[in-house]
Write an enzyme that holds these catalytic residues in place. Structure first.
Site, PDB file in Angstrom:
ATOM      1  N   CYS A  43       0.805  -1.231   0.000  1.00 53.84           N
ATOM      2  CA  CYS A  43       0.000   0.000   0.000  1.00 53.84           C
ATOM      3  C   CYS A  43       0.836   1.279   0.000  1.00 53.84           C
ATOM      4  O   CYS A  43       0.844   2.016  -0.987  1.00 53.84           O
ATOM      5  CB  CYS A  43      -0.927   0.003   1.209  1.00 53.84           C
ATOM      6  SG  CYS A  43      -2.098  -1.357   1.188  1.00 53.84           S
TER       7      CYS A  43
HETATM    8  N1  LIG Z   1      -2.822  -6.058   2.125  1.00 58.23           N
HETATM    9  C1  LIG Z   1      -3.220  -4.945   2.702  1.00 58.23           C
HETATM   10  O1  LIG Z   1      -2.866  -4.670   3.845  1.00 58.23           O
HETATM   11  C2  LIG Z   1      -4.177  -3.984   1.994  1.00 58.23           C
HETATM   12  C3  LIG Z   1      -4.786  -2.978   2.755  1.00 58.23           C
HETATM   13  C4  LIG Z   1      -5.681  -2.095   2.138  1.00 58.23           C
HETATM   14  C5  LIG Z   1      -5.908  -2.203   0.764  1.00 58.23           C
HETATM   15  N2  LIG Z   1      -5.292  -3.189   0.025  1.00 58.23           N
HETATM   16  C6  LIG Z   1      -5.593  -3.240  -1.395  1.00 58.23           C
HETATM   17  O2  LIG Z   1      -6.450  -4.366  -1.634  1.00 58.23           O
HETATM   18  C7  LIG Z   1      -6.148  -4.962  -2.898  1.00 58.23           C
HETATM   19  C8  LIG Z   1      -5.823  -6.440  -2.705  1.00 58.23           C
HETATM   20  O3  LIG Z   1      -4.652  -6.548  -1.904  1.00 58.23           O
HETATM   21  P1  LIG Z   1      -4.255  -7.885  -1.156  1.00 58.23           P
HETATM   22  O4  LIG Z   1      -3.171  -7.510  -0.198  1.00 58.23           O
HETATM   23  O5  LIG Z   1      -5.449  -8.596  -0.631  1.00 58.23           O
HETATM   24  O6  LIG Z   1      -3.647  -8.714  -2.382  1.00 58.23           O
HETATM   25  P2  LIG Z   1      -3.276 -10.281  -2.406  1.00 58.23           P
HETATM   26  O7  LIG Z   1      -2.214 -10.437  -3.412  1.00 58.23           O
HETATM   27  O8  LIG Z   1      -3.060 -10.780  -1.006  1.00 58.23           O
HETATM   28  O9  LIG Z   1      -4.617 -10.972  -2.930  1.00 58.23           O
HETATM   29  C9  LIG Z   1      -5.112 -10.774  -4.218  1.00 58.23           C
HETATM   30  C10 LIG Z   1      -5.738 -12.086  -4.691  1.00 58.23           C
HETATM   31  O10 LIG Z   1      -6.335 -11.843  -5.960  1.00 58.23           O
HETATM   32  C11 LIG Z   1      -6.143 -12.980  -6.779  1.00 58.23           C
HETATM   33  N3  LIG Z   1      -6.321 -12.574  -8.163  1.00 58.23           N
HETATM   34  C12 LIG Z   1      -5.495 -11.838  -8.947  1.00 58.23           C
HETATM   35  N4  LIG Z   1      -6.063 -11.608 -10.148  1.00 58.23           N
HETATM   36  C13 LIG Z   1      -7.284 -12.196 -10.112  1.00 58.23           C
HETATM   37  C14 LIG Z   1      -8.337 -12.299 -11.035  1.00 58.23           C
HETATM   38  N5  LIG Z   1      -8.272 -11.723 -12.237  1.00 58.23           N
HETATM   39  N6  LIG Z   1      -9.430 -12.993 -10.685  1.00 58.23           N
HETATM   40  C15 LIG Z   1      -9.523 -13.571  -9.476  1.00 58.23           C
HETATM   41  N7  LIG Z   1      -8.553 -13.507  -8.538  1.00 58.23           N
HETATM   42  C16 LIG Z   1      -7.449 -12.815  -8.855  1.00 58.23           C
HETATM   43  C17 LIG Z   1      -4.752 -13.455  -6.418  1.00 58.23           C
HETATM   44  O11 LIG Z   1      -4.569 -14.816  -6.759  1.00 58.23           O
HETATM   45  C18 LIG Z   1      -4.739 -13.215  -4.893  1.00 58.23           C
HETATM   46  O12 LIG Z   1      -5.188 -14.356  -4.182  1.00 58.23           O
HETATM   47  C19 LIG Z   1      -5.019  -4.137  -3.486  1.00 58.23           C
HETATM   48  O13 LIG Z   1      -5.546  -3.137  -4.307  1.00 58.23           O
HETATM   49  C20 LIG Z   1      -4.386  -3.497  -2.269  1.00 58.23           C
HETATM   50  O14 LIG Z   1      -3.736  -2.269  -2.580  1.00 58.23           O
HETATM   51  C21 LIG Z   1      -4.438  -4.085   0.626  1.00 58.23           C
END
Ligand SMILES: NC(=O)c1ccc[n+]([C@@H]2O[C@H](COP(=O)([O-])OP(=O)(O)OC[C@H]3O[C@@H](n4cnc5c(N)ncnc54)[C@H](O)[C@@H]3O)[C@@H](O)[C@H]2O)c1
Length: 455
Positions: free
Chosen positions: A275
Site C-alpha cells: 500500500c
Molecule cells: N494487504 C493490505 O494490507 C491492503 C490494505 C488495504 C488495501 N489493500 C488493497 O487491496 C487490494 C488487494 O490486496 P491484497 O493484499 O489482498 O492482495 P493479495 O495479493 O493478497 O490478494 C489478491 C488475490 O487476488 C487474486 N487474483 C489476482 N487476479 C485475479 C483475477 N483476475 N481474478 C480472481 N482472482 C485474482 C490473487 O490470486 C490473490 O489471491 C489491493 O488493491 C491493495 O492495494 C491491501
C-alpha cells in the site's frame, strides 16, 4: 429507489443475498469470512487453485483469519471458493479485491482489475451489485469499470449497481479488523450507494457513505499519502539528526507527549507492503493527467526510497570501526517482512537493504520467524536463502547484524549481548546497549576509552 434496488436491499437485509468476493488475499479472505459470519452465503473466486482448495478444505492461509472460522462457515455451507467466474451468474453481490501493483515505470498496473472485470461482465445480470475494493486512482470505477460493464447493454444504477469502497485492513493489528474499522462507500448513483451500504452494514459496524465513487477512491489515497509523506518527513529528520548528532527517537518520543496537534511517525529502513510505497503513485499518475504535479508525493518517495541505501552506508560505517570492509563481511539481516509480526515480504525494505549490501560484496544471511525461506526470485541477490537459527553462537559468528524488522519474537537482550556489531534501524535495542550498536538517526554511544579521552 427502483424496484431492482429495493428487492436487492430486502435480500441483503433478510440475509438471503448470495455474496461473492473476487481475490482471496489479505483483503478478500477476511471480507468473505465476515460476510459468511453475517449470515450471507458467500463464494470466493480466485485464479489461484491452491487458495481455493485451502478454503474448501476449511483452512485459512491468512494469519489474521483463524482456520476455525473458515472451517465453521465452510461446514455451515455459508463459505466456499471456486476458480470459475460462472458462479457470478448466481450471485447478488460481488466485491473485487485483486492486486493493484505499479509497473516498473511507476505507472498503475490495472491488468488484474481489468481481467476480473472482463470475467464478471460475461456473467453480469440485472440486480447485481459490484463493489471495487482494490486501491486505485480516482476515476477508476467511473472511467474504467462502468463502461466495461455497460458495454453489455445494462446500465449502472438502473439495471445493476456499482460502487467503490476502499479497504483499510491493517495486518496484525490486534485492535482494528474488518468488522470494527469504519467503511467508506461511494456509489455511481444514490441507489448504488444505498445497496452497497446495506451490504457492508451486515458485516461492518460503521459505514461512512460519500457522494461519489471518485470521493471514495480519493479518501483511500489521502490516507495512504498522509502516511507516506509523514514517514518521509521523519525519515528526513532522521538523516538530519544523524548529521547533527541528535537522537531522532528521543525527539519523536518527547514530541508525542504533546496532547494535541501532533501524531508520531517513526523513521525506518524504508517503506514496504502493498500500500504505502505504491498507492501515492496512483494519485500522482492521475494528477499528472490533469496537468498537476504532486510534489509532496514525489519528495516523500525520493526520501523514503533512499533509506535502504542509508542503512547500507550505516553498515559500512559500523564495519569501518572494526577495520572491516562490507565486501567479504558476513551480515545477518534480522526480519525481512515489511513490518513487524506479519509474514508479508511484498516491497519489503529488507529486500532493498539486502540488494545494496549484496552489490557491495557482503555475504548475506537472514533470520525471520515468519519467513521460512527466501527464494531466488524473492530478492535481488538471485539465490535461495534459508533462515539462520538464532542462537547466542550464531549471533556471535557474524561480522554485523542489521535489525530491519522488529518482530516481537526476537530476543533483543540476547541480540544486544551476543552480536559483535549491530545496526539497528528500528530502535529495537535502545540507546544504552553499548558502543557496538549503531542506531538509525542517532549518534553512536562512545566507547569507554573515547569517553575518558574526551574527559
Ligand atoms: N494487504 C493490505 O494490507 C491492503 C490494505 C488495504 C488495501 N489493500 C488493497 O487491496 C487490494 C488487494 O490486496 P491484497 O493484499 O489482498 O492482495 P493479495 O495479493 O493478497 O490478494 C489478491 C488475490 O487476488 C487474486 N487474483 C489476482 N487476479 C485475479 C483475477 N483476475 N481474478 C480472481 N482472482 C485474482 C490473487 O490470486 C490473490 O489471491 C489491493 O488493491 C491493495 O492495494 C491491501
Amino acid at each position: 429507489m427502483n424496484s431492482l434496488a429495493t428487492s436487492l436491499l430486502e435480500k441483503i437485509q433478510g440475509r438471503q443475498a448470495r455474496a461473492g468476493v473476487v481475490g482471496l488475499g489479505y483483503v478478500g479472505l477476511p471480507l468473505a469470512v465476515e460476510f459468511a459470519r453475517a449470515g450471507l452465503t458467500t463464494v470466493g473466486i480466485d485464479l489461484d487453485a491452491r487458495k481455493v482448495d485451502e478454503i474448501n478444505a476449511g483452512h485459512s492461509y491468512i494469519p489474521d483469519v483463524p482456520t476455525a472460522d473458515v472451517a465453521r462457515y465452510r461446514q455451515a455451507g455459508r463459505l466456499s471458493a471456486t476458480t470459475d467466474f460462472a458462479v457470478v451468474g448466481e450471485l447478488d453481490t460481488i466485491n473485487i479485491c485483486v492486486p493493484t501493483p505499479l509497473r516498473k515505470t511507476k505507472d498503475p498496473d490495472m491488468s488484474y482489475i481489468v481481467s476480473a472485470a472482463e470475467q464478471i461482465a460475461k456473467y453480469l445480470h440485472p440486480g447485481l451489485l459490484i463493489v471495487l475494493e482494490s486501491t486505485t486512482y480516482p476515476g477508476t470505477t467511473a472511467e474504467l469499470l462502468q463502461p466495461m460493464f455497460e458495454a453489455t447493454g445494462l446500465k449502472a444504477g438502473r439495471d445493476f449497481f456499482l460502487a467503490f469502497s476502499p479497504e483499510r485492513v491493517d495486518p496484525a493489528n490486534e485492535k482494528f479488523n474488518t468488522r470494527n474499522t469504519p467503511k467508506v462507500v461511494g456509489g455511481t448513483t444514490p441507489d448504488c450507494c444505498a445497496v452497497a451500504t446495506a451490504l457492508y452494514a451486515t458485516a461492518v459496524e460503521t459505514i461512512v457513505p460519500v457522494t461519489s465513487t471518485q470521493v471514495a477512491e480519493m479518501v483511500k489515497l489521502l490516507e495512504n499519502t498522509f502516511r507516506a509523506v509523514n514517514i518521509g518527513l521523519v525519515n528526513e529528520l532522521a538523516l538530519m539528526c544523524d548529521r547533527m548528532g541528535i537522537d531522532v527517537w528521543e525527539v519523536v518520543n518527547a514530541a508525542r507527549t504533546k496532547p494535541f496537534g501532533f501524531m508520531p511517525f517513526y523513521p525506518g529502513p524504508g517503506l514496504g507492503g502493498h500500500c504505502i510505497p505504491i498507492d501515492p503513485f496512483y494519485l500522482s499518475w492521475k494528477a499528472k493527467q490533469a496537468g498537476f504535479e504532486a510534489r509532496f508525493i514525489e519528495l516523500a518517495g525520493h526520501v523514503n526510497s533512499s533509506m535502504p541505501h542509508y542503512v547500507a552506508d550505516k553498515v559500512g560505517e559500523a564495519l569501518n570501526t572494526q577495520r572491516k570492509a562490507v565486501n567479504g563481511s558476513s551480515v545477518l539481516v534480522l526480519g525481512v517482512t515489511y513490518k513487524k509480526d506479519i509474514d508479508d515480504i511484498r516491497e519489503s525494505p529488507a529486500l532493498d537493504v539486502m540488494h545494496v549490501l549484496h552489490q557491495r560484496g557482503a555475504l548475506l544471511s537472514y533470520a525471520d520467524p515468519h519467513v521460512p525461506s527466501l527464494r531466488a526470485r524473492d530478492w535481488p541477490g538471485g539465490y535461495d536463502l534459508s533462515p539462520v537459527d538464532l542462537t547466542r553462537e550464531s549471533l556471535a559468528s557474524f561480522d554485523c547484524v542489521v535489525i530491519v524488522t522488529d518482530h516481537r519474537a526476537f530476543d533483543w537482550a540476547m541480540v544486544a549481548e551476543c552480536a559483535p556489531l549491530i545496526v539497528d534501524t528500528r530502535n529495537a535495542i535502545g540507546a544504552s546497549a553499548g558502543s557496538h550498536v549503531f542506531r538509525l538517526g542517532a549518534p553512536q554511544q562512545k566507547t569507554q576509552e573515547a569517553q575518558s579521552a574526551a574527559a
